[in-house]
Scaffold this motif. Structure first.
Motif, PDB file in Angstrom:
ATOM      1  N   ALA A 184      -5.780  28.676 -15.719  1.00 54.75           N
ATOM      2  CA  ALA A 184      -6.329  27.642 -16.595  1.00 54.75           C
ATOM      3  C   ALA A 184      -7.741  27.996 -17.041  1.00 54.75           C
ATOM      4  CB  ALA A 184      -6.331  26.286 -15.888  1.00 54.75           C
ATOM      5  N   LEU A 185      -8.163  27.351 -18.116  1.00 56.30           N
ATOM      6  CA  LEU A 185      -9.541  27.410 -18.605  1.00 56.30           C
ATOM      7  C   LEU A 185     -10.072  25.987 -18.627  1.00 56.30           C
ATOM      8  CD1 LEU A 185     -11.914  29.017 -20.025  1.00 56.30           C
ATOM      9  CD2 LEU A 185     -10.912  28.208 -22.170  1.00 56.30           C
ATOM     10  N   TYR A 186     -11.212  25.774 -17.970  1.00 54.18           N
ATOM     11  CA  TYR A 186     -11.843  24.461 -17.949  1.00 54.18           C
ATOM     12  C   TYR A 186     -13.173  24.592 -18.684  1.00 54.18           C
ATOM     13  CZ  TYR A 186     -13.270  19.900 -16.036  1.00 54.18           C
ATOM     14  OH  TYR A 186     -13.653  18.590 -15.883  1.00 54.18           O
ATOM     15  N   GLN A 187     -13.284  23.930 -19.822  1.00 56.42           N
ATOM     16  CA  GLN A 187     -14.498  24.028 -20.632  1.00 56.42           C
ATOM     17  C   GLN A 187     -15.179  22.671 -20.712  1.00 56.42           C
ATOM     18  OE1 GLN A 187     -14.649  26.795 -23.885  1.00 56.42           O
ATOM     19  NE2 GLN A 187     -15.404  25.238 -25.284  1.00 56.42           N
ATOM     20  N   LEU A 188     -16.473  22.662 -20.416  1.00 51.91           N
ATOM     21  CA  LEU A 188     -17.269  21.447 -20.457  1.00 51.91           C
ATOM     22  C   LEU A 188     -18.066  21.403 -21.750  1.00 51.91           C
ATOM     23  CD1 LEU A 188     -18.594  21.423 -16.777  1.00 51.91           C
ATOM     24  CD2 LEU A 188     -16.640  20.181 -17.718  1.00 51.91           C
ATOM     25  N   ASN A 189     -17.990  20.282 -22.448  1.00 46.40           N
ATOM     26  CA  ASN A 189     -18.690  20.086 -23.711  1.00 46.40           C
ATOM     27  C   ASN A 189     -19.602  18.872 -23.634  1.00 46.40           C
ATOM     28  OD1 ASN A 189     -17.035  22.145 -24.592  1.00 46.40           O
ATOM     29  ND2 ASN A 189     -15.894  20.911 -26.059  1.00 46.40           N
ATOM     30  N   LEU A 190     -20.638  18.874 -24.458  1.00 51.90           N
ATOM     31  CA  LEU A 190     -21.466  17.685 -24.628  1.00 51.90           C
ATOM     32  C   LEU A 190     -20.807  16.813 -25.692  1.00 51.90           C
ATOM     33  CD1 LEU A 190     -25.140  19.043 -24.579  1.00 51.90           C
ATOM     34  CD2 LEU A 190     -23.994  17.655 -22.840  1.00 51.90           C
ATOM     35  N   VAL A 191     -20.366  15.641 -25.294  1.00 53.21           N
ATOM     36  CA  VAL A 191     -19.645  14.737 -26.188  1.00 53.21           C
ATOM     37  C   VAL A 191     -20.507  13.516 -26.476  1.00 53.21           C
ATOM     38  CG1 VAL A 191     -17.553  13.346 -26.472  1.00 53.21           C
ATOM     39  CG2 VAL A 191     -17.446  15.514 -25.227  1.00 53.21           C
ATOM     40  N   LYS A 192     -20.546  13.114 -27.735  1.00 51.07           N
ATOM     41  CA  LYS A 192     -21.308  11.930 -28.105  1.00 51.07           C
ATOM     42  C   LYS A 192     -20.729  10.706 -27.399  1.00 51.07           C
ATOM     43  CE  LYS A 192     -22.892  13.514 -32.650  1.00 51.07           C
ATOM     44  NZ  LYS A 192     -22.897  13.244 -34.115  1.00 51.07           N
ATOM     45  N   ALA A 193     -21.626   9.888 -26.856  1.00 51.38           N
ATOM     46  CA  ALA A 193     -21.189   8.711 -26.112  1.00 51.38           C
ATOM     47  C   ALA A 193     -20.372   7.770 -26.978  1.00 51.38           C
ATOM     48  CB  ALA A 193     -22.411   7.983 -25.535  1.00 51.38           C
ATOM     49  N   GLU A 194     -20.722   7.648 -28.255  1.00 50.32           N
ATOM     50  CA  GLU A 194     -19.989   6.743 -29.151  1.00 50.32           C
ATOM     51  C   GLU A 194     -18.555   7.197 -29.350  1.00 50.32           C
ATOM     52  OE1 GLU A 194     -21.277   8.402 -33.508  1.00 50.32           O
ATOM     53  OE2 GLU A 194     -22.754   7.219 -32.406  1.00 50.32           O
ATOM     54  N   VAL A 195     -18.315   8.502 -29.284  1.00 49.58           N
ATOM     55  CA  VAL A 195     -16.954   9.029 -29.391  1.00 49.58           C
ATOM     56  C   VAL A 195     -16.171   8.727 -28.116  1.00 49.58           C
ATOM     57  CG1 VAL A 195     -15.556  11.123 -29.601  1.00 49.58           C
ATOM     58  CG2 VAL A 195     -17.591  10.841 -31.014  1.00 49.58           C
ATOM     59  N   ALA A 196     -16.798   8.945 -26.962  1.00 52.91           N
ATOM     60  CA  ALA A 196     -16.128   8.715 -25.681  1.00 52.91           C
ATOM     61  C   ALA A 196     -15.765   7.253 -25.485  1.00 52.91           C
ATOM     62  CB  ALA A 196     -17.020   9.198 -24.537  1.00 52.91           C
ATOM     63  N   ARG A 197     -16.619   6.346 -25.925  1.00 53.49           N
ATOM     64  CA  ARG A 197     -16.370   4.909 -25.720  1.00 53.49           C
ATOM     65  C   ARG A 197     -15.133   4.419 -26.467  1.00 53.49           C
ATOM     66  NH1 ARG A 197     -22.058   4.293 -26.611  1.00 53.49           N
ATOM     67  NH2 ARG A 197     -23.197   4.144 -24.626  1.00 53.49           N
ATOM     68  N   ALA A 198     -14.698   5.155 -27.473  1.00 51.42           N
ATOM     69  CA  ALA A 198     -13.504   4.749 -28.217  1.00 51.42           C
ATOM     70  C   ALA A 198     -12.245   4.833 -27.349  1.00 51.42           C
ATOM     71  CB  ALA A 198     -13.344   5.629 -29.456  1.00 51.42           C
ATOM     72  N   PHE A 199     -12.302   5.593 -26.262  1.00 51.19           N
ATOM     73  CA  PHE A 199     -11.140   5.785 -25.403  1.00 51.19           C
ATOM     74  C   PHE A 199     -11.230   5.021 -24.094  1.00 51.19           C
ATOM     75  CE2 PHE A 199     -11.766   9.708 -27.857  1.00 51.19           C
ATOM     76  CZ  PHE A 199     -10.534   9.830 -28.468  1.00 51.19           C
ATOM     77  N   ILE A 200     -12.424   4.775 -23.610  1.00 52.17           N
ATOM     78  CA  ILE A 200     -12.613   4.251 -22.261  1.00 52.17           C
ATOM     79  C   ILE A 200     -12.571   2.723 -22.257  1.00 52.17           C
ATOM     80  CG2 ILE A 200     -14.239   4.136 -20.329  1.00 52.17           C
ATOM     81  CD1 ILE A 200     -15.233   6.907 -21.194  1.00 52.17           C
ATOM     82  N   PRO A 201     -11.743   2.117 -21.392  1.00 53.40           N
ATOM     83  CA  PRO A 201     -11.671   0.656 -21.321  1.00 53.40           C
ATOM     84  C   PRO A 201     -13.017   0.034 -20.963  1.00 53.40           C
ATOM     85  CG  PRO A 201      -9.833   1.669 -20.146  1.00 53.40           C
ATOM     86  CD  PRO A 201     -10.784   2.768 -20.486  1.00 53.40           C
ATOM     87  N   LYS A 202     -13.196  -1.203 -21.374  1.00 49.57           N
ATOM     88  CA  LYS A 202     -14.474  -1.876 -21.140  1.00 49.57           C
ATOM     89  C   LYS A 202     -14.747  -2.096 -19.660  1.00 49.57           C
ATOM     90  CE  LYS A 202     -14.423  -4.282 -25.596  1.00 49.57           C
ATOM     91  NZ  LYS A 202     -14.412  -5.605 -26.283  1.00 49.57           N
ATOM     92  N   GLU A 203     -13.686  -2.063 -18.832  1.00 50.18           N
ATOM     93  CA  GLU A 203     -13.880  -2.256 -17.388  1.00 50.18           C
ATOM     94  C   GLU A 203     -14.681  -1.129 -16.748  1.00 50.18           C
ATOM     95  OE1 GLU A 203      -9.940  -4.209 -18.416  1.00 50.18           O
ATOM     96  OE2 GLU A 203     -11.005  -2.378 -18.912  1.00 50.18           O
ATOM     97  N   PHE A 204     -14.709   0.039 -17.411  1.00 49.68           N
ATOM     98  CA  PHE A 204     -15.411   1.182 -16.851  1.00 49.68           C
ATOM     99  C   PHE A 204     -16.740   1.400 -17.565  1.00 49.68           C
ATOM    100  CE2 PHE A 204     -11.030   2.147 -15.638  1.00 49.68           C
ATOM    101  CZ  PHE A 204     -11.190   2.560 -14.329  1.00 49.68           C
ATOM    102  N   ARG A 205     -17.685   1.943 -16.833  1.00 43.08           N
ATOM    103  CA  ARG A 205     -18.994   2.240 -17.400  1.00 43.08           C
ATOM    104  C   ARG A 205     -19.107   3.747 -17.623  1.00 43.08           C
ATOM    105  NH1 ARG A 205     -24.036   2.977 -14.788  1.00 43.08           N
ATOM    106  NH2 ARG A 205     -23.152   2.199 -12.849  1.00 43.08           N
ATOM    107  N   LEU A 206     -19.480   4.143 -18.822  1.00 40.11           N
ATOM    108  CA  LEU A 206     -19.604   5.552 -19.177  1.00 40.11           C
ATOM    109  C   LEU A 206     -20.857   6.153 -18.553  1.00 40.11           C
ATOM    110  CD1 LEU A 206     -18.444   7.858 -21.013  1.00 40.11           C
ATOM    111  CD2 LEU A 206     -20.052   7.068 -22.765  1.00 40.11           C
ATOM    112  N   VAL A 207     -20.707   7.336 -17.956  1.00 36.01           N
ATOM    113  CA  VAL A 207     -21.862   8.064 -17.428  1.00 36.01           C
ATOM    114  C   VAL A 207     -22.456   8.866 -18.581  1.00 36.01           C
ATOM    115  CG1 VAL A 207     -22.661   9.783 -15.770  1.00 36.01           C
ATOM    116  CG2 VAL A 207     -20.825   8.197 -15.137  1.00 36.01           C
ATOM    117  N   GLU A 208     -23.668   8.518 -19.000  1.00 37.42           N
ATOM    118  CA  GLU A 208     -24.251   9.157 -20.172  1.00 37.42           C
ATOM    119  C   GLU A 208     -25.758   9.329 -20.013  1.00 37.42           C
ATOM    120  OE1 GLU A 208     -24.834   6.584 -23.685  1.00 37.42           O
ATOM    121  OE2 GLU A 208     -23.655   5.092 -22.565  1.00 37.42           O
ATOM    122  N   ALA A 209     -26.309  10.223 -20.830  1.00 39.92           N
ATOM    123  CA  ALA A 209     -27.758  10.463 -20.871  1.00 39.92           C
ATOM    124  C   ALA A 209     -28.121  10.922 -22.276  1.00 39.92           C
ATOM    125  CB  ALA A 209     -28.172  11.512 -19.840  1.00 39.92           C
ATOM    126  N   PHE A 210     -29.122  10.269 -22.860  1.00 45.84           N
ATOM    127  CA  PHE A 210     -29.605  10.625 -24.193  1.00 45.84           C
ATOM    128  C   PHE A 210     -28.500  10.596 -25.243  1.00 45.84           C
ATOM    129  CE2 PHE A 210     -32.119  12.967 -21.012  1.00 45.84           C
ATOM    130  CZ  PHE A 210     -33.347  12.336 -21.187  1.00 45.84           C
TER     131      PHE A 210
END
Length: 266
Positions: free
Chosen positions: A24-50
């Motif tokens: 496998a290849l595991y690649q880590l990217n910097l993703v905009k928080a506004e993009v990530a929030r479109a998928f994550i339910p409101k019950e969870f808190r996004l881990v973000e910085a800047f």
């Protein structure tokens, strides 16, 4: 946080733990928080910085699994806080096996879709960068061969291109036989594998994108979520790790009580 184990098990997979072997290849990217929030339910808190979170993708080829050999692409939208720790959130899972797709949806609750993985190896010139220079010094870079993986979602006879991934070519078996350094062997309670840093894969948006909503009948706002998943893939890479001789022992999935989730919110 407490959790309870789900009792649903796909008959084809049998009883857990489910064992997956491959690379496998595991690649880590910097993703905009506004993009990530479109998928994550409101019950969870996004881990973000800047304004960014840590996402990326996991591209795997399983030579052996409960569903046989198949390819898998897991798009990771970001990191969510799941007390007392955090975990990666899968926004879209593409697999080349119908059985794996059914198992992912029914038994694990993943947004799984069947896809076609087309692969070809071609010669390419690497762009000069400080990162590649460092890898060359360590003896893990400098390859001019590239494997192009084209991923296309399939539904009956319809096909929708998702992305193209260009990554350094080479498989674990050939590297092992050639005596080439594959990284240290690491054994943990979850997976066992050999790991080494590699050049980030280059992800390209498909040349032609179909927006027929019938391609994703089970997903609300399917086109928007699909396009946002592609945006995650196109985000800026910061680290790429290659896993060879991979062996994963996967236990039954855990579901989290909504009552417990709400009680942890501040």
């Amino acid at each position: 946080m407490k959790a309870e184990e789900t009792n649903s098990i796909t008959s084809g997979y049998g009883k857990p733990p489910w064992i997956f072997k491959g690379s496998a290849l595991y690649q880590l990217n910097l993703v905009k928080a506004e993009v990530a929030r479109a998928f994550i339910p409101k019950e969870f808190r996004l881990v973000e910085a800047f304004g960014y979170t840590l996402g990326g993708f996991f591209l795997a080829n399983y030579s052996d699994s409960p569903a046989g050999s198949f390819d898998e692409l897991v798009v990771i939208g970001g990191i969510v806080w799941n007390p007392p720790t955090s975990c990666a959130w899968a926004t879209r899972v593409l697999v080349s096996s119908d059985e794996a797709c059914i198992h992912g949806r029914k038994d694990v609750g993943l947004p799984s879709y069947v896809a076609k993985f087309s692969k070809q190896i071609s010669a390419t010139a690497k762009p000069k960068s400080k990162f590649n220079t460092f890898l060359n010094m360590k003896g893990v870079g400098g390859s001019t061969n590239c494997m192009e993986v084209q991923v296309s979602e399939t539904k009956d006879t319809a096909v929708a291109d998702f992305c193209n991934i260009n990554l350094p070519a080479g498989d674990a078996a050939s590297e092992l036989n050639s005596g080439k350094w594959m990284g240290p062997t690491i054994k943990m309670s979850l997976p066992s594998y050999r790991i080494k840093p590699t050049s980030p894969a280059k992800v390209l948006r498909p040349a032609s994108e179909k927006s027929d909503s019938t391609q994703d009948p089970d997903c609300t706002h399917s086109d928007d979520k699909r396009n946002l998943s592609i945006d995650v893939m196109l985000s800026k890479p910061i680290l790429a790790l290659q896993f060879n001789c991979l062996k994963m022992d996967v236990e039954s999935p855990l579901i989290v009580s909504h009552v417990l989730l709400n009680s942890t919110e501040k």
